[in-house]
Design an enzyme around this catalytic site. Structure first.
Site, mmCIF file in Angstrom:
data_model
loop_
_atom_site.group_PDB
_atom_site.id
_atom_site.type_symbol
_atom_site.label_atom_id
_atom_site.label_comp_id
_atom_site.label_asym_id
_atom_site.label_seq_id
_atom_site.Cartn_x
_atom_site.Cartn_y
_atom_site.Cartn_z
ATOM 1 N N PRO A 102 0.826 -1.220 0.000
ATOM 2 C CA PRO A 102 0.000 0.000 0.000
ATOM 3 C C PRO A 102 0.856 1.263 0.000
ATOM 4 O O PRO A 102 1.839 1.346 0.725
ATOM 5 C CB PRO A 102 -0.819 -0.118 1.286
ATOM 6 C CG PRO A 102 -0.080 -1.092 2.142
ATOM 7 C CD PRO A 102 0.660 -2.005 1.225
ATOM 8 N N GLU A 103 0.484 2.201 -0.840
ATOM 9 C CA GLU A 103 1.167 3.497 -0.902
ATOM 10 C C GLU A 103 0.240 4.544 -0.287
ATOM 11 O O GLU A 103 -0.825 4.208 0.212
ATOM 12 C CB GLU A 103 1.520 3.821 -2.365
ATOM 13 C CG GLU A 103 2.328 2.703 -3.018
ATOM 14 C CD GLU A 103 2.670 2.964 -4.488
ATOM 15 O OE1 GLU A 103 2.833 4.124 -4.877
ATOM 16 O OE2 GLU A 103 2.767 1.975 -5.234
#
Ligand SMILES: [Zn+2]
Length: 274
Positions: free
Chosen positions: A2-3
């Site tokens: 996840p960014e």
């Protein structure tokens, strides 16, 4: 992994579910998830604390409690779920926050790479997880002059520089590739070689891509399909990431995949000039 946009989505989803709820007890089933303090202190100090707010800094979730902030980094596949205490736990459940209403906030992590820290509010800004982070990629926070200054001091390719959390916080592999495509910059070009005009375009592209991705709730793909919160829709807007072998939407040339900065890197050889 996840960014920023995906973590922002998790933050928004969890905020609706746990704010105002009190932690009665904490079960820790895999000690390595807890980075600091000791597992014993972590468990003891969280008892009786109430979730007041959830913030985000870069890719870190910050759960603001009464006296402490719980810092959580999901790394590859960490995720939170709110489940009733009677519901079966999967074998990937590693930390359980037992709440005051018969619910449990459960932390699941197939790869066990995620990490949590518990920090007194007064020590938060000094915590090593946060002190090295660069500015958030939003207007008024990330300045073009900051990029110019940082790019002058490195001999690395621009792709590696965009992934460096100390230069800009929150960008990972997906958005680095999309930002460079929008900028028309080949990911292997050295940051130090970018012209002033390149940096103007890159700066605008960072702000634009990250804002659009946040507004779309992030990208939902197989590597992060079970994030808490609503599924994102940015996967429908991707131009190069995961598109190797497909035609470029701008010029029709075949999108290629190569390795830059040890990461799979997608780009259009025609649109992104060396
Ligand atoms: Zn193209």
């Amino acid at each position: 992994m996840p960014e920023l946009p995906e973590v922002e989505n998790v933050k928004n989803g969890l905020t609706k579910l746990i704010i105002g709820k009190k932690i009665m007890a904490v079960d820790i089933l895999w000690n390595n998830i807890i980075k600091d303090p000791s597992v014993e202190v972590f468990r003891r100090e969280l008892e009786g604390e109430t979730f007041r707010e959830i913030k985000r800094r870069g890719k870190f979730l910050l759960f603001v409690l009464d006296n402490y902030t719980l810092i959580s980094h999901l790394r590859m596949e960490g995720k939170f779920r709110l489940e009733s205490s009677g519901q079966n736990r999967t074998k990937h459940t590693h930390v359980i926050f037992k709440l005051d209403n018969n619910e449990e906030l459960r932390y699941l992590d197939v790869r066990k790479f995620g990490r949590m820290s518990l920090v007194a509010h007064s020590d938060l800004q000094m915590h090593p997880s946060l002190t090295h982070l660069g500015p958030e990629p939003v207007e008024n926070n990330l300045l073009k002059s900051h990029l110019e200054h940082k790019f002058k001091k490195t001999s690395r390719p621009i792709k590696a520089v965009l992934l460096d959390q100390s230069i800009v916080a929150g960008i990972g592999n997906i958005y680095a590739d999309e930002i460079l495509f929008l900028s028309g910059i080949y990911p292997g070009r050295l940051a130090v070689d970018l012209s002033e005009e390149d940096i103007v375009i890159l700066h605008q592209s960072i702000l634009q891509i990250m804002a659009e991705a946040v507004n779309s709730g992030g990208t939902t793909i197989r590597t992060y399909s079970n994030a808490y919160g609503l599924e994102g829709s940015y996967q429908n807007k991707l131009k190069v990431y995961g598109k190797a072998g497909e035609a470029c939407s701008r010029c029709g040339h075949t999108i290629e995949k190569t390795k830059i900065a040890q990461r799979g890197t997608h780009y259009c050889p025609s649109c992104q000039v060396h």
